[in-house]
Design an enzyme around this catalytic site. Structure first.
Site, short mmCIF file in Angstrom:
data_model
loop_
_atom_site.label_atom_id
_atom_site.label_comp_id
_atom_site.label_asym_id
_atom_site.label_seq_id
_atom_site.Cartn_x
_atom_site.Cartn_y
_atom_site.Cartn_z
N SER A 136 0.86 -1.18 0.00
CA SER A 136 0.00 0.00 0.00
C SER A 136 0.90 1.23 0.00
O SER A 136 1.74 1.39 0.89
CB SER A 136 -0.88 -0.05 1.25
OG SER A 136 -1.63 1.14 1.39
N ASP A 189 -7.18 3.06 -3.01
CA ASP A 189 -7.94 3.11 -1.75
C ASP A 189 -8.11 4.58 -1.37
O ASP A 189 -7.13 5.30 -1.23
CB ASP A 189 -7.17 2.37 -0.65
CG ASP A 189 -7.91 2.32 0.68
OD1 ASP A 189 -9.06 2.82 0.77
OD2 ASP A 189 -7.34 1.76 1.64
N GLU A 215 -11.10 0.77 -3.54
CA GLU A 215 -11.46 0.49 -2.14
C GLU A 215 -12.06 1.72 -1.47
O GLU A 215 -11.48 2.81 -1.53
CB GLU A 215 -10.19 0.04 -1.41
CG GLU A 215 -10.37 -0.29 0.06
CD GLU A 215 -9.08 -0.88 0.67
OE1 GLU A 215 -8.19 -1.32 -0.11
OE2 GLU A 215 -8.96 -0.88 1.90
N ASP A 240 -13.95 -1.57 3.03
CA ASP A 240 -13.08 -1.67 4.20
C ASP A 240 -13.90 -1.11 5.38
O ASP A 240 -14.63 -1.87 6.06
CB ASP A 240 -11.79 -0.87 3.93
CG ASP A 240 -10.80 -0.84 5.10
OD1 ASP A 240 -11.15 -1.29 6.20
OD2 ASP A 240 -9.65 -0.35 4.92
N LYS A 264 -9.93 -6.92 8.20
CA LYS A 264 -8.99 -6.47 9.23
C LYS A 264 -9.59 -6.91 10.56
O LYS A 264 -10.71 -6.51 10.90
CB LYS A 264 -8.86 -4.95 9.24
CG LYS A 264 -8.15 -4.35 8.03
CD LYS A 264 -8.16 -2.84 8.11
CE LYS A 264 -7.48 -2.23 6.88
NZ LYS A 264 -7.73 -0.78 6.79
N GLY A 292 -4.28 -4.18 6.15
CA GLY A 292 -3.26 -3.85 7.15
C GLY A 292 -3.48 -2.49 7.73
O GLY A 292 -4.22 -1.67 7.17
#
Ligand code: OSB
Ligand code: MG
Length: 371
Positions: A136, A189, A215, A240, A264, A292
């Site tokens: 990322s 994201d 995302e 997410d 997550k 993460g």
């Protein structure tokens, strides 16, 4: 199994480079580390992913510490026979506070796995020995700096790159990266940074640049906005922040607002909840992957074990130690292996050794509770 003591350390580690998202810039990461010791002398570790400020979710280090030292840990120390499952069931009486709950559950799973001589992966039912991962990449000072940074990650062996985007840092940087690396698997994201009205613009730059996954472009509760984008998109729409429990996943599935699930443990209240959500998503043919939160080697070890489940079908945001910190808290450090993968530690529990020396050096506060 009975817990004799619980030590909660507040740790601060310097990131190798600042990590910028639509929430802001992080130069250091401050987080809580929980160490549980059982009456038979085994230890178990859990890392709390709550940050100093409640920017990603409503939890913070302060709220997590208050719940841990005020409720979860005293209750745990007063329980004669603890298991991760029983802790999870008992903790449901308290709403929310999922990152705090996940911290305790992670340490209990480490302990429970060790007491059987199993790895956390085996405890969870994982089958993989290596897990595929990506990286990322935060917002950079310039487009040129971003292209350079992505090139370095590719040279290091990462096959999939996720770019952090936000209004004003999207079409141009994404196009530049795509031009420089035509065959790169590219995700983005936004961490909720766009209003629902931005959907058509996002769709255009994502399609034009071969983005495979977008995302969380819209706010956490904007399920309809994600559904509208997913209906018109050739790319996956990943959720997410929107998915925090079973019902939020059900609602997203029913609305067809999700075509990929970022799992997550902290966000959903634990590894067991994360596993259950991935199973549910798989039944709906929605792929899952392990996200993460810039974890140290402790939280990352748990993430790697979670990623060893066969339900996690897309590469995780679980990078090598040197992508995050100069000095990690665990030995050996995580290193990138063949095929953009990390090895699942084979030893008991999390399978990596937590360095007490480094924990002491980097901790800013500590508190121990005993029975
Ligand atoms: O949205 O996935 C996210 C880091 C902090 C908070 C939220 C996110 C992230 C990342 C980093 O993307 C992923 C990693 O740990 O490598
Ligand atoms: Mg995200």
């Amino acid at each position: 199994m009975r817990v004799r003591s619980a030590r909660l350390d507040e740790v601060e580690l310097d990131l190798v480079e600042p990590f910028e998202t639509s929430f802001g810039v992080e130069k250091k990461r401050r987080f809580l580390v929980l160490r549980l010791e059982s009456t038979d002398g085994l230890e178990g570790f859990g890392e709390c992913v709550a940050a100093v400020d409640p920017l990603y979710s409503s939890e913070s280090i302060a709220s997590a510490r208050a719940m841990l030292t005020g409720r979860f840990l005293p209750n745990l120390l007063a329980t004669p026979e603890v298991t991760p499952e029983r802790f999870r069931a008992a903790a449901t009486q308290f709403r929310g506070n999922r990152m705090a709950k996940a911290t305790v559950e992670a340490a209990l799973i480490d302990l429970a796995a060790r007491s059987r001589g199993w790895s956390v992966s085996r405890f969870l039912g994982g089958r993989r020995r290596r897990v595929e991962v990506g990286v990322s990449v935060g917002i950079q000072p310039s487009v040129a700096a971003l292209v350079r940074r992505v090139g370095e990650y590719r040279a290091a062996g990462y096959r999939r790159v996720k770019l952090k985007v936000r209004p004003g840092w999207d079409a141009d940087p994404v196009r530049a990266v795509r031009r420089a690396y035509p065959d790169l698997e590219l995700w983005v994201d936004a961490n909720q940074a766009y209003p629902p009205s931005a959907g058509e613009r996002i769709r255009r730059w994502a399609v034009a640049n071969g983005v495979a996954q977008v995302e969380q472009p819209f706010p956490e509760r904007a399920i309809r906005a994600h559904a509208l984008l997913a209906r018109r998109a050739p790319f996956r729409v990943c959720l997410d922040e929107s998915v925090v429990d079973e019902s939020s996943l059900e609602d997203a599935l029913t609305a067809r607002a999700i075509s990929s699930l970022n799992v997550k443990a902290g966000r959903v209240g634990g590894l067991l909840a994360g596993r259950a959500l991935a199973l549910r998503a798989a039944r709906a043919r929605v792929p899952s992957w392990v996200g993460g939160m810039l974890e140290s080697g402790i939280g990352r070890a748990h993430n790697v074990h979670l990623a060893s489940l066969t339900e996690m079908t897309l590469p995780g945001d679980i990078s090598a130690s040197d992508r995050y910190y100069l000095e990690d808290l665990v030995d050996p450090p995580f290193v990138l292996g063949p095929g953009s993968s990390l090895e699942v530690p084979r030893g008991p529990g999390i399978g990596v050794e937590v360095s007490e020396r480094r924990l002491r050096r980097y901790r800013r506060a500590t508190k121990t509770l005993r029975r």
